[in-house]
Design an enzyme around this catalytic site. Structure first.
Site, PDB file in Angstrom:
ATOM      1  N   GLY A 157       0.865  -1.186   0.000  1.00 15.95           N
ATOM      2  CA  GLY A 157       0.000   0.000   0.000  1.00 15.95           C
ATOM      3  C   GLY A 157       0.896   1.229   0.000  1.00 15.95           C
ATOM      4  NE  ARG A 158      -2.172   5.757   2.271  1.00 11.55           N
ATOM      5  CZ  ARG A 158      -3.468   5.479   2.229  1.00 11.55           C
ATOM      6  NH1 ARG A 158      -4.171   5.829   1.187  1.00 11.55           N
ATOM      7  NH2 ARG A 158      -4.073   4.861   3.219  1.00 11.55           N
ATOM      8  NE  ARG A 180      -6.535  -6.458   0.733  1.00 11.17           N
ATOM      9  CZ  ARG A 180      -6.724  -5.913   1.921  1.00 11.17           C
ATOM     10  NH1 ARG A 180      -7.278  -6.613   2.869  1.00 11.17           N
ATOM     11  NH2 ARG A 180      -6.385  -4.673   2.182  1.00 11.17           N
ATOM     12  NE  ARG A 240      -2.577  -1.191  14.411  1.00 11.19           N
ATOM     13  CZ  ARG A 240      -2.108   0.013  14.049  1.00 11.19           C
ATOM     14  NH1 ARG A 240      -0.818   0.194  13.818  1.00 11.19           N
ATOM     15  NH2 ARG A 240      -2.930   1.037  13.943  1.00 11.19           N
ATOM     16  CD  GLU A 269       1.858  -1.736  19.868  1.00  8.27           C
ATOM     17  OE1 GLU A 269       1.344  -0.606  20.013  1.00  8.27           O
ATOM     18  OE2 GLU A 269       2.284  -2.150  18.792  1.00  8.27           O
ATOM     19  CG  HIS A 288       2.894   1.705  17.687  1.00  5.52           C
ATOM     20  ND1 HIS A 288       1.792   0.895  17.763  1.00  5.52           N
ATOM     21  CD2 HIS A 288       2.791   2.344  16.494  1.00  5.52           C
ATOM     22  CE1 HIS A 288       1.060   1.032  16.673  1.00  5.52           C
ATOM     23  NE2 HIS A 288       1.646   1.898  15.877  1.00  5.52           N
TER      24      HIS A 288
HETATM   25  C1  DGY Z   1      -1.440   4.185  12.779  1.00  7.89           C
HETATM   26  O1  DGY Z   1      -1.828   5.342  12.553  1.00  7.89           O
HETATM   27  O2  DGY Z   1      -2.156   3.205  12.569  1.00  7.89           O
HETATM   28  C2  DGY Z   1      -0.059   4.021  13.273  1.00  7.89           C
HETATM   29  O3  DGY Z   1       0.190   2.742  13.691  1.00  7.89           O
HETATM   30  C3  DGY Z   1       0.265   5.042  14.336  1.00  7.89           C
HETATM   31  O4  DGY Z   1       1.656   5.136  14.404  1.00  7.89           O
END
Ligand code: DGY
Length: 330
Positions: A157-158, A180, A240, A269, A288
């Site tokens: 993705g981006r 995907r 994640r 986390e 994170h």
């Molecule tokens: C998000 O925006 O989903 C990132 O994990 C935050 O750092």
């Protein structure tokens, strides 16, 4: 919309967003560092037209059921795995997120983690500070070079694209990816090649995970996947934590099934300091922080406020993950 609309912000966020929201709504902000307790959320959400939530707040069906007139959940994140989207849609609650603005910051951290673990920066810096730097060692702290290595992007993705772009143009790396959908821009600009997962695991020198968390990606990396990787390979995760099985990762790192891992995200986390992954020299964990730059957090806040204000005014959000949601009028 009248100023009597109530809004809850579940943590202190950049002031620009708070001011924008305060101009149009009666605003309550949870002032502590740690997330608000469940009972507080259940009580406060009752009268709220909108909530600004963080990825650490679980916004589930039961919580939504407490609200009398909740119109919008504006998540201060691009990921929305902390929200039950189906339940929100069924209740006519719009869910907003902040895509785009954290792309570059996150790609920077993916590359930083890669460089750090490839060249053993954390481990050698700790050795220097603790007196384990005895002399210049011909065989000490040897790492992996980046130039020309093959990188496998999981989730093009981006953010996957921005990471691949840095590695392709910075270190001449061939890019393969598993996603995907086909990313035509990556194929055209980076000569990226879409491959099946096994090919990606077996061929990549470095793997960077950028997929969102969903039932298909949860637990995507287990010992079976680590066994297919090169012993010299490096795994980076800025998506994640639950995308990979951490017990299996610790075992794989201990056994040398891969060279090292760099993680910006964990499950849970924070990851408790007693977790085995912290004791492994070939694993670097940061808390994170991928989107943690002044510019990015300000932009996330701005979009978050924009989404929130649109939602409480019953207008379409600038960025929403459930555009199909139809507002139920009371
Ligand atoms: C998000 O925006 O989903 C990132 O994990 C935050 O750092």
């Amino acid at each position: 919309m009248s100023k009597s609309a109530k809004v809850l912000i579940t943590r202190k966020i950049p002031i620009n967003a708070i001011q924008q929201i305060q101009e149009v709504a009666e605003t309550e902000i949870w002032p502590e560092q740690l997330p608000p307790p469940r009972e507080y959320l259940e009580e406060k959400i009752r009268d709220c037209a909108g909530i600004v939530s963080l990825l650490t707040d679980s916004i589930d069906e039961k919580l939504m059921a407490c609200a009398k007139d909740l119109r919008v959940i504006s998540n201060f994140a691009v990921g929305v795995n902390n929200i039950d989207i189906q339940a929100a849609t069924a209740r006519g609650i719009a869910v907003g997120n902040t895509p785009g603005v954290l792309t570059q910051a996150t790609a920077d951290i993916a590359v930083s983690l890669l460089l750090a673990v490839a060249r053993r920066l954390h481990e050698s810096a700790l050795d220097a500070a603790s007196g384990n730097w005895k002399t210049w060692e011909p065989l000490g702290w040897l790492g992996q070079e980046l130039e020309g290595k093959t990188v496998g992007i999981v989730g093009m993705g981006r953010i996957g694209f921005a990471t691949a772009k840095r590695l392709h143009f910075g270190w001449d790396m061939p890019i393969i990816y598993h996603s995907r959908s086909t990313n035509a821009e990556a194929e055209q600009k980076l000569q990226a090649r879409k491959v099946d997962m096994d090919t990606l695991l077996q061929t990549s020198d470095f793997i960077s995970i950028h997929t969102d968390l969903n039932p298909q990606t949860r637990g995507m990396f287990t010992i079976k996947e680590f066994e297919k990787m090169k012993p010299s390979a490096i795994l980076i995760n800025t998506s994640r934590g639950p995308v990979l099985n951490q017990t299996d990762l610790a075992k794989a790192l201990r056994l040398g099934l891969l060279f090292a891992a760099g993680l910006d995200v964990t499950d849970p986390e924070p990851l408790p300091p007693s977790h085995e992954l912290y004791s492994l020299k070939n694993c670097l964990i940061v808390p994170h922080i991928a989107s943690a730059t002044f510019a990015t957090r300000n932009e996330m806040a701005r979009i978050c406020a924009e989404n929130l204000i649109a939602g409480i005014s019953n207008k379409p959000l600038r960025f929403t993950v459930n555009p199909e949601c139809i507002r139920k009028q009371n």
